[in-house]
Design a protein around this motif. Structure first.
Motif, short mmCIF file in Angstrom:
data_model
loop_
_atom_site.label_atom_id
_atom_site.label_comp_id
_atom_site.label_asym_id
_atom_site.label_seq_id
_atom_site.Cartn_x
_atom_site.Cartn_y
_atom_site.Cartn_z
N LEU A 64 0.99 -2.96 -0.90
CA LEU A 64 -0.31 -2.57 -0.36
C LEU A 64 -0.79 -1.27 -0.98
O LEU A 64 -1.98 -1.06 -1.17
N SER A 65 0.14 -0.37 -1.30
CA SER A 65 -0.32 0.90 -1.86
C SER A 65 -0.52 0.83 -3.36
O SER A 65 -1.26 1.63 -3.92
N LEU A 131 -2.02 -20.26 1.40
CA LEU A 131 -3.00 -19.50 0.63
C LEU A 131 -2.83 -19.77 -0.85
O LEU A 131 -1.71 -19.79 -1.35
N ARG A 136 -5.04 -12.58 -2.87
CA ARG A 136 -5.32 -12.69 -1.45
C ARG A 136 -4.04 -13.02 -0.68
O ARG A 136 -3.75 -12.42 0.35
N LYS A 139 -1.88 -9.98 -0.35
CA LYS A 139 -2.39 -9.00 0.60
C LYS A 139 -2.14 -9.45 2.04
O LYS A 139 -1.60 -8.71 2.86
N VAL A 140 -2.53 -10.69 2.32
CA VAL A 140 -2.39 -11.21 3.68
C VAL A 140 -0.93 -11.25 4.09
O VAL A 140 -0.55 -10.83 5.19
N VAL A 143 0.43 -7.78 4.86
CA VAL A 143 -0.02 -7.29 6.16
C VAL A 143 0.75 -7.97 7.28
O VAL A 143 1.25 -7.32 8.20
N TYR A 144 0.90 -9.30 7.18
CA TYR A 144 1.63 -10.01 8.23
C TYR A 144 3.09 -9.56 8.28
O TYR A 144 3.67 -9.43 9.36
#
Lengths: 222, 210
Positions: A64-65, A131, A136, A139-140, A143-144
């Protein structure tokens, strides 16, 4: 041979844990008796699983970073292997429980925690599967992963203390234990190497899967 | 952010639909059980109804919106503003729905609740928590392209620890148990809500910026 030493170390440690686990003397305790040898298999697998899950969490945060897709693949492959170790740990535990408690599954806080953890990570894999777009998905999934890791930690650490009922596991609620204080030095000599060994083997599988992934991607894009 | 809340409020027909859903589910349980059941079953059944209602309601909050409208939100609001308003709105909706469901439930299945204060604390904390957790999961699930099963798959294991604690607290409320245990439950529920809200606040921008 460069970079091989830790793989060899992993093999040696797991072999040592298997041989030592079956042959070395163990303290005799009421109820547990010889089944205490499961400590060398069941618990190190859980430890390795938790270590890998934490590694996956770190990779997700790094993804994410940084936005580096390799981190994302690493996170997902780590989860796959952690899940494999989780299932192995679950089955060794169930076999053990079948002989010690008389049933493979009871309504025990730790067992419920495990079930939830496995469900969460299976959901993670399904989420990834549904997905298509790589960025995408990454990323998703990241996060999950972070979100669910925190919830799982809450479940495993907070709920057992809250419910007031002790786990049936040895070492909880006055059951004969292989906890910190009851494990004698012979057992520690096998137990800790086993933890390290399983973690190393897990890491090795992850690195192999990473390489397969790389080759597949190359074929796909060529 | 308030504008956000107002925009949400415009989808009233969806709300009525959910309302009918709740009432018919409760009616269904009434037909299955016919009379007062043991307090444990009563409690568990109530929260399961609420959970399914929640999943159905909140999953709409991100999925029903078209790409265009999301683009519009993207321009007028910050991601933090959006997630906070979604969480507030969903918690509010959950609270209203839970209260209505409780009313219907009590009418049909009887009322064994002994400690009302405690039970209402459980309801408030519960709807707040369900609203917050499900908002975030719904945001994640909406990225998979409006697949309704994925919402359930993702949310159930995550919501389990929360629901477990909640059922413990509300069961104490029903049985009228007034022990120090309750405070512990309440503290854990509040801190879980806070943790999840904080996590969503941090993580949502990553999802939104797509």
């Amino acid at each position: 041979m460069k970079g091989m030493w830790w793989k060899l170390l992993g093999i040696v440690l797991v072999l040592y844990a298997i041989i030592g686990g079956f042959l070395m003397p163990v303290p005799s305790m009421p109820i547990l008796n010889e089944t205490i040898r499961n400590t060398y298999f069941h618990i190190p697998m859980w430890f390795a699983m938790m270590i890998l899950m934490t590694a996956s969490l770190v990779n997700s945060i790094q993804y994410l970073s940084s936005g580096n897709l390799k981190k994302d693949t690493l996170a997902s492959e780590t989860i796959n292997v952690a899940l494999l170790l989780g299932f192995l740990g679950l089955f060794t535990g169930m076999i053990w429980a079948n002989y010690t408690w008389g049933t493979p599954w009871t309504n025990d806080v730790k067992l419920n925690g495990t079930a939830v953890a496995i469900l969460i990570y299976v959901a993670y894999i399904i989420l990834r599967g549904s997905l298509q777009d790589e960025h995408r998905r990454a990323k998703v999934a990241a996060v999950y992963n972070i979100f669910s890791f925190v919830m799982m930690m809450l479940f495993i650490n907070v709920i057992p203390r809250l419910s007031g009922t002790d786990s049936l596991h040895p070492g909880n609620g006055g059951n004969p234990a292989f906890g910190e204080y009851d494990m004698n030095s012979t057992m520690r000599m096998v137990f800790y190497p086993a933890v390290i060994g399983w973690t190393l083997i897990g890491t090795w599988i992850v690195s192999l899967r990473m390489r397969i992934n790389k080759i597949e991607n190359k074929l796909f894009y060529d | 952010m308030y504008k956000e809340l107002l925009l949400e409020w415009k989808q009233k027909n969806a709300f009525v639909g959910i309302l009918i859903y709740v009432i018919s589910t409760v009616f269904l349980t009434y037909f299955s059980f016919k009379r007062i059941i043991s307090p444990e079953t009563y409690n568990a059944l109530f929260w399961i109804i609420i959970l399914f209602t929640g999943v159905n309601t909140v999953s709409r909050s991100f999925m029903q919106e078209s790409e265009e409208r999301q683009l519009y939100y993207y321009q007028i609001a910050s991601p933090q503003g959006i997630i906070v308003s979604k969480m507030l709105y969903n918690s509010l909706i959950m609270l209203v729905l839970t209260l209505i469901a409780l009313g219907v439930y009590v009418t049909f299945l009887g009322n064994p609740i002994q400690n009302y204060n405690l039970f209402f604390v459980a309801i408030i904390l519960g709807s707040l928590g369900l609203g917050i957790i499900l908002s975030m999961v719904s945001a994640i699930a909406s990225k998979t392209g409006n697949n309704p099963t994925i919402m359930a798959i993702l949310s159930f294991p995550i919501i389990l620890p929360f629901l477990n604690t909640l059922i413990g607290l509300s069961s104490n409320g029903i049985n009228g148990i007034d022990s120090a245990q309750n405070l512990k439950f309440i503290i854990v529920l509040v801190s879980m809500n806070a943790i999840v809200a904080a996590l969503s606040y941090i993580l949502f921008p990553y999802l939104w910026r797509d």
